[in-house]
Design a protein around this motif. Structure first.
Motif, PDB file in Angstrom:
ATOM      1  N   ARG A 145      50.801  84.486 147.035  1.00  0.00           N
ATOM      2  CA  ARG A 145      50.305  83.504 146.075  1.00  0.00           C
ATOM      3  C   ARG A 145      51.317  82.415 145.768  1.00  0.00           C
ATOM      4  O   ARG A 145      50.965  81.233 145.651  1.00  0.00           O
ATOM      5  CB  ARG A 145      49.908  84.205 144.764  1.00  0.00           C
ATOM      6  N   PHE A 146      52.613  82.796 145.650  1.00  0.00           N
ATOM      7  CA  PHE A 146      53.601  81.858 145.127  1.00  0.00           C
ATOM      8  C   PHE A 146      54.712  81.496 146.101  1.00  0.00           C
ATOM      9  O   PHE A 146      55.585  80.696 145.759  1.00  0.00           O
ATOM     10  CB  PHE A 146      54.236  82.432 143.850  1.00  0.00           C
ATOM     11  N   LEU A 188      50.405  76.950 137.347  1.00  0.00           N
ATOM     12  CA  LEU A 188      49.639  76.872 138.601  1.00  0.00           C
ATOM     13  C   LEU A 188      49.408  75.437 139.023  1.00  0.00           C
ATOM     14  O   LEU A 188      49.370  75.121 140.223  1.00  0.00           O
ATOM     15  CB  LEU A 188      48.300  77.600 138.444  1.00  0.00           C
ATOM     16  N   GLU A 225      47.971  78.387 133.400  1.00  0.00           N
ATOM     17  CA  GLU A 225      47.309  77.286 134.134  1.00  0.00           C
ATOM     18  C   GLU A 225      48.245  76.094 134.341  1.00  0.00           C
ATOM     19  O   GLU A 225      48.187  75.420 135.368  1.00  0.00           O
ATOM     20  CB  GLU A 225      46.020  76.868 133.440  1.00  0.00           C
ATOM     21  N   TRP A 280      50.169  86.132 134.470  1.00  0.00           N
ATOM     22  CA  TRP A 280      49.477  86.048 135.759  1.00  0.00           C
ATOM     23  C   TRP A 280      49.498  87.414 136.438  1.00  0.00           C
ATOM     24  O   TRP A 280      48.475  87.872 136.961  1.00  0.00           O
ATOM     25  CB  TRP A 280      50.115  84.999 136.668  1.00  0.00           C
TER      26      TRP A 280
END
Length: 204
Positions: free
Chosen positions: A66-67, A201, A198, A140
């Motif tokens: 994801r990151f 992200l 958010e 998260w």
């Protein structure tokens, strides 16, 4: 697998692939071991491999997917390494507290196994240094990954993340705000916490 007793057998252990991105060698680096000249080698390599594999497949790989790249700051500690770290106040808990934690190859008092790594999510560093909002990563993970205990630290937003046969789901911090962010039974434990992450992200 027997405990490595030679460079060749230690290399063999280090080549064990735990998951898509991680090898056992990634788990074995230790500043304490290097500085003080103590071998950081599991007594029970098979159990260490098993627990490290679960940690990597269930938690570290999804985070990295994801990151982006994850840096492992501290993972496996042999009992002698951890004990010295505790005695010298190197931020190591007692051996008993770290069985099925940083000491991958020993079961805890309940006979359960586990593994803990202190990691940095590289793409999170800039956001954290600008905002000091470590909770974005904490929430998260809480919302999107399997149950795990988390413990956040002030430098680089590093945190402990754990796989365990009987997982907890508590988030604690050594950086402000100190203490427990959430745990089962707290009012903020359930539901989505997307508003907390958010903004982070959006920077990716």
């Amino acid at each position: 697998m027997k405990k490595p007793g030679s460079v060749q057998s230690l290399e063999t252990l280090g080549r064990v692939r735990l998951s898509k991105s991680f090898f056992m060698r990634d788990m074995l680096y230790s500043e304490i071991a290097n500085f003080h000249g103590i071998p950081n080698i599991p007594d029970d390599p098979d159990l260490a491999i098993h627990t490290a594999t679960q940690l990597c497949k269930s938690l570290l790989e999804p985070l990295q997917e994801r990151f982006g790249r994850i840096s492992i700051r501290s993972a496996y500690r042999a009992p002698a390494v951890n004990q010295l770290g505790n005695e010298k106040n190197y931020s190591c808990a007692s051996n008993e507290a770290n069985y099925a934690g940083h000491i991958f190859d020993y079961r805890d008092a309940d006979g359960l196994c586990g593994a803990t790594a202190s990691i940095v999510v590289n793409s999170f560093i800039d956001y954290f240094e600008e905002t000091h909002h470590w909770q974005a990563m904490a929430w998260w993970i809480h919302d999107n990954l399997p149950p795990t205990d988390l413990y956040f630290f002030p430098k680089l937003a590093a945190f402990n993340i754990s796989w365990h046969e009987k997982p907890g789901r508590t988030i604690k911090s050594y950086t402000k705000p100190l203490g427990t962010l959430t745990k089962p039974g707290m009012d903020n434990f359930e539901g989505s916490h997307a508003a907390e992450y958010e903004a982070f992200l959006a920077t990716l």
